[in-house]
Design a protein around this motif. Structure first.
Motif, short mmCIF file in Angstrom:
data_model
loop_
_atom_site.label_atom_id
_atom_site.label_comp_id
_atom_site.label_asym_id
_atom_site.label_seq_id
_atom_site.Cartn_x
_atom_site.Cartn_y
_atom_site.Cartn_z
N LEU A 160 -0.86 6.94 -7.03
CA LEU A 160 -2.23 6.54 -6.68
C LEU A 160 -2.42 6.46 -5.17
O LEU A 160 -3.49 6.81 -4.65
N PHE A 161 -1.39 6.01 -4.47
CA PHE A 161 -1.48 5.80 -3.03
C PHE A 161 -0.27 6.42 -2.32
O PHE A 161 0.57 5.70 -1.77
N PRO A 162 -0.14 7.74 -2.31
CA PRO A 162 1.00 8.35 -1.61
C PRO A 162 0.92 8.09 -0.11
O PRO A 162 -0.13 8.25 0.51
N ILE A 163 2.04 7.67 0.47
CA ILE A 163 2.11 7.37 1.90
C ILE A 163 3.14 8.31 2.51
O ILE A 163 4.30 8.35 2.07
N LYS A 164 2.72 9.05 3.54
CA LYS A 164 3.61 10.00 4.19
C LYS A 164 3.69 9.70 5.68
O LYS A 164 2.71 9.28 6.29
N ALA A 165 4.87 9.92 6.24
CA ALA A 165 5.07 9.72 7.68
C ALA A 165 6.05 10.77 8.18
O ALA A 165 6.80 11.36 7.39
N THR A 166 6.03 11.02 9.47
CA THR A 166 7.03 11.91 10.04
C THR A 166 8.38 11.20 10.06
O THR A 166 8.46 9.99 9.87
N GLN A 167 9.43 11.96 10.35
CA GLN A 167 10.76 11.36 10.39
C GLN A 167 11.02 10.60 11.67
O GLN A 167 12.09 10.00 11.83
N VAL A 168 10.09 10.60 12.59
CA VAL A 168 10.24 9.81 13.82
C VAL A 168 10.03 8.34 13.45
O VAL A 168 9.04 7.99 12.81
N SER A 169 10.95 7.50 13.88
CA SER A 169 10.98 6.11 13.38
C SER A 169 9.70 5.34 13.65
O SER A 169 9.26 4.54 12.82
N ARG A 170 9.05 5.57 14.80
CA ARG A 170 7.84 4.79 15.10
C ARG A 170 6.69 5.14 14.15
O ARG A 170 5.82 4.30 13.90
N ALA A 171 6.70 6.36 13.61
CA ALA A 171 5.66 6.74 12.65
C ALA A 171 5.93 6.12 11.28
O ALA A 171 5.03 5.56 10.65
N SER A 172 7.19 6.20 10.82
CA SER A 172 7.51 5.61 9.52
C SER A 172 7.40 4.08 9.57
O SER A 172 6.96 3.45 8.60
N ALA A 173 7.78 3.47 10.70
CA ALA A 173 7.61 2.02 10.84
C ALA A 173 6.14 1.63 10.82
O ALA A 173 5.76 0.58 10.27
N SER A 174 5.28 2.48 11.39
CA SER A 174 3.84 2.23 11.36
C SER A 174 3.32 2.30 9.93
O SER A 174 2.46 1.51 9.52
N ALA A 175 3.84 3.26 9.15
CA ALA A 175 3.44 3.37 7.75
C ALA A 175 3.83 2.11 6.97
O ALA A 175 3.06 1.60 6.15
N VAL A 176 5.02 1.58 7.26
CA VAL A 176 5.47 0.36 6.59
C VAL A 176 4.58 -0.83 6.98
O VAL A 176 4.18 -1.63 6.12
N ALA A 177 4.25 -0.93 8.27
CA ALA A 177 3.40 -2.04 8.71
C ALA A 177 2.01 -1.95 8.06
O ALA A 177 1.45 -2.96 7.61
N PHE A 178 1.45 -0.75 7.99
CA PHE A 178 0.14 -0.56 7.37
C PHE A 178 0.21 -0.92 5.88
O PHE A 178 -0.64 -1.66 5.37
N GLY A 179 1.22 -0.40 5.18
CA GLY A 179 1.35 -0.68 3.76
C GLY A 179 1.55 -2.17 3.47
O GLY A 179 1.05 -2.69 2.47
N THR A 180 2.28 -2.85 4.36
CA THR A 180 2.49 -4.29 4.18
C THR A 180 1.16 -5.04 4.23
O THR A 180 0.93 -5.96 3.44
N GLY A 181 0.28 -4.62 5.14
CA GLY A 181 -1.04 -5.24 5.21
C GLY A 181 -1.92 -4.82 4.05
O GLY A 181 -2.62 -5.65 3.44
N LEU A 182 -1.89 -3.52 3.70
CA LEU A 182 -2.76 -2.99 2.65
C LEU A 182 -2.47 -3.63 1.30
O LEU A 182 -3.40 -3.95 0.54
N PHE A 183 -1.19 -3.82 0.98
CA PHE A 183 -0.82 -4.34 -0.34
C PHE A 183 -0.39 -5.81 -0.30
O PHE A 183 0.20 -6.29 -1.27
N SER A 184 -0.68 -6.51 0.78
CA SER A 184 -0.30 -7.93 0.86
C SER A 184 -0.98 -8.72 -0.25
O SER A 184 -2.12 -8.47 -0.62
N GLY A 185 -0.23 -9.67 -0.80
CA GLY A 185 -0.77 -10.50 -1.87
C GLY A 185 -0.67 -9.88 -3.24
O GLY A 185 -1.06 -10.50 -4.24
N GLN A 186 -0.16 -8.65 -3.35
CA GLN A 186 -0.10 -7.97 -4.64
C GLN A 186 1.29 -8.00 -5.27
O GLN A 186 1.48 -7.49 -6.37
N GLY A 187 2.28 -8.55 -4.55
CA GLY A 187 3.64 -8.54 -5.06
C GLY A 187 4.22 -9.93 -5.20
O GLY A 187 3.49 -10.93 -5.29
N ASN A 188 5.55 -10.00 -5.18
CA ASN A 188 6.25 -11.28 -5.37
C ASN A 188 7.29 -11.53 -4.29
O ASN A 188 8.16 -12.38 -4.46
#
Length: 447
Positions: A160-188
């Motif tokens: 439903l929500f594919p997330i892609k990033a380049t292999q450069v660490s600052r891009a993938s870390a940015s994807a993780v930070a965005f996803g953490t905010g986007l899906f906050s409150g939905q997990g455990n």
């Protein structure tokens, strides 16, 4: 080490004298808004063209899919920049030692310069996402969910929500930070009830979707520390404007509208965006319920990705300029200050800069059923290819804006002529002669 020429010392002292005269020239001037592509997102996102009135979206129209192309957040200096800063510190130390012989001039030198060292002295690695950059993407993720609750109320699934990033660490870390905010409150996980999610990457050597500039052989041929009262204070606002303009010129020429190669090598990314919207339209027409088809495609990359993509969809252009790029004609360079210009690196591609293309479904009684809204840094932006509207019928967007670029093939654009005549290519040509035409597809699969 030889002493620097006295002329250089005189120039340094003249510069310090000019600072005294101009230091209070424009108290409202904020240098942080004029750092071209190293401008921080919280400063850049509110720099918008106030005269533009965005198209109103009918209440009956609902978002059914979102495409995001985002640059990584604020990063540390690269190793190259850190070495340059250390060299600057050494040169300053040498200059200041030679200034001491002129006692009357010592008082003109800003106190902070004595003993100045690079803040990154001793660091051996660079370019990583820093905490400010993490927060930029985390907050962007939260705001995206709040702005489009219809798209993000479903439970997370990678389909439903594919997330892609380049292999450069600052891009993938940015994807993780965005996803953490986007899906906050939905997990455990933890007090924030976070949840895990997948981020996928292509190999750097073959990522022609998000790092096409790295794979395209034809193409190869104050921000971090929030300190504005030291080196930045050595320049007047007009001088900062000229420095910003030179940076913007470089970006325009090497990554923007300066050459059609700069942006046309991003055709695979544009093709992917169009394909995702067509799939969402088909799912909608087939009556599939939300949650059974992809709702958002989220990508995290670099300025070298965001800039060409913005050019591919015709952002930051006058109407006449849009017609020029459709005809593959070169554009005039951005005008020199104090003339106004649309192309500003600080707004086109700041840290965490982004384009969102939101696909809407509207009732049949509206002229057109599917529309594309374009947001740049979260604000509606005019599309010269759609009569300067930011709410464009999908078929118009596809045929008028995307199609002229999609007629080009990435391999044709990027392959160096000598490689086209390489032994591998010659073998392929020989095979095509040896095998009948109806067996070509099978032979290609076998190879």
């Amino acid at each position: 080490m030889a002493a620097p020429p006295k002329m250089l010392l005189h120039l340094l002292l003249l510069l310090f004298s000019a600072v005294e005269i101009h230091s209070n020239a424009e108290e409202n001037f904020d240098v942080r808004r004029h750092l071209s592509t190293v401008t921080r997102y919280h400063v850049a996102k509110d720099i918008s063209e106030s005269s533009y009135v965005p198209s109103s979206i009918p209440d009956q129209c609902k978002p059914i899919h979102l495409n995001l192309v985002a640059r990584h957040g604020t990063r540390a200096p690269t190793k190259k920049r850190m070495k340059e800063l250390e060299a600057l510190a050494s040169n300053l130390e040498l200059l200041l030692e030679n200034v001491k012989e002129w006692e009357s001039s010592v008082q003109k030198i800003p106190p902070w310069l004595w003993g100045w060292k690079s803040p990154w002295t001793g660091k051996h690695k660079g370019g990583e996402l820093i905490s400010e950059g993490e927060n930029e993407l985390y907050q962007l993720g939260i705001r995206t969910r709040e702005k489009f609750p219809e798209l993000f109320h479903e439970n997370y699934h990678p389909d439903l929500f594919p997330i892609k990033a380049t292999q450069v660490s600052r891009a993938s870390a940015s994807a993780v930070a965005f996803g953490t905010g986007l899906f906050s409150g939905q997990g455990n996980l933890g007090h924030g009830r976070h949840r895990s999610f997948a981020v996928t990457s292509e190999s750097r050597a073959s990522d022609i979707m998000l790092r096409f500039h790295d794979c395209c052989q034809n193409y190869k041929e104050a921000s971090l520390l929030n300190t504005t009262d030291q080196a930045c204070a050595l320049f007047t606002p007009s001088e900062v404007g000229l420095l910003e303009w030179t940076d913007d010129l470089e970006v325009f020429i090497l990554k923007g509208y300066g050459s059609s190669l700069n942006y046309r090598m991003g055709v695979r990314l544009l093709e992917d965006v169009i394909q995702s919207m067509e799939q969402a339209i088909k799912a909608n027409e087939d009556g599939l319920v939300p949650g059974s088809y992809e709702l958002a495609r989220l990508r995290f990359a670099h300025a070298e990705t965001l800039l060409p993509f913005s050019c591919l969809i015709g952002l930051f252009l006058e109407a006449s300029e849009f017609e020029q790029i459709q005809r593959e004609e070169p554009l005039q360079l951005p005008p020199k200050p104090p003339q106004k210009r649309i192309w500003l690196g600080s707004t086109v591609a700041p840290f965490a800069g982004n384009n969102m293309l939101v696909l809407y479904r509207c009732p049949a009684n509206i002229s057109g059923k599917y529309f594309v809204q374009v947001l740049h840094n979260e604000y509606p932006i005019p599309l010269p290819g759609c009569e300067n509207s930011n709410f464009c019928p999908f078929e118009v967007f596809k045929e008028r804006i995307a199609a002229p670029h999609l007629k080009h093939d990435y391999n044709d654009i990027c392959t160096v002529e000598s490689e086209r005549k390489s032994p591998t290519c010659k073998i392929s040509q020989l095979l095509s002669w040896l095998f009948p035409s109806n067996a070509k597809i099978h032979q290609k699969d076998e190879l």
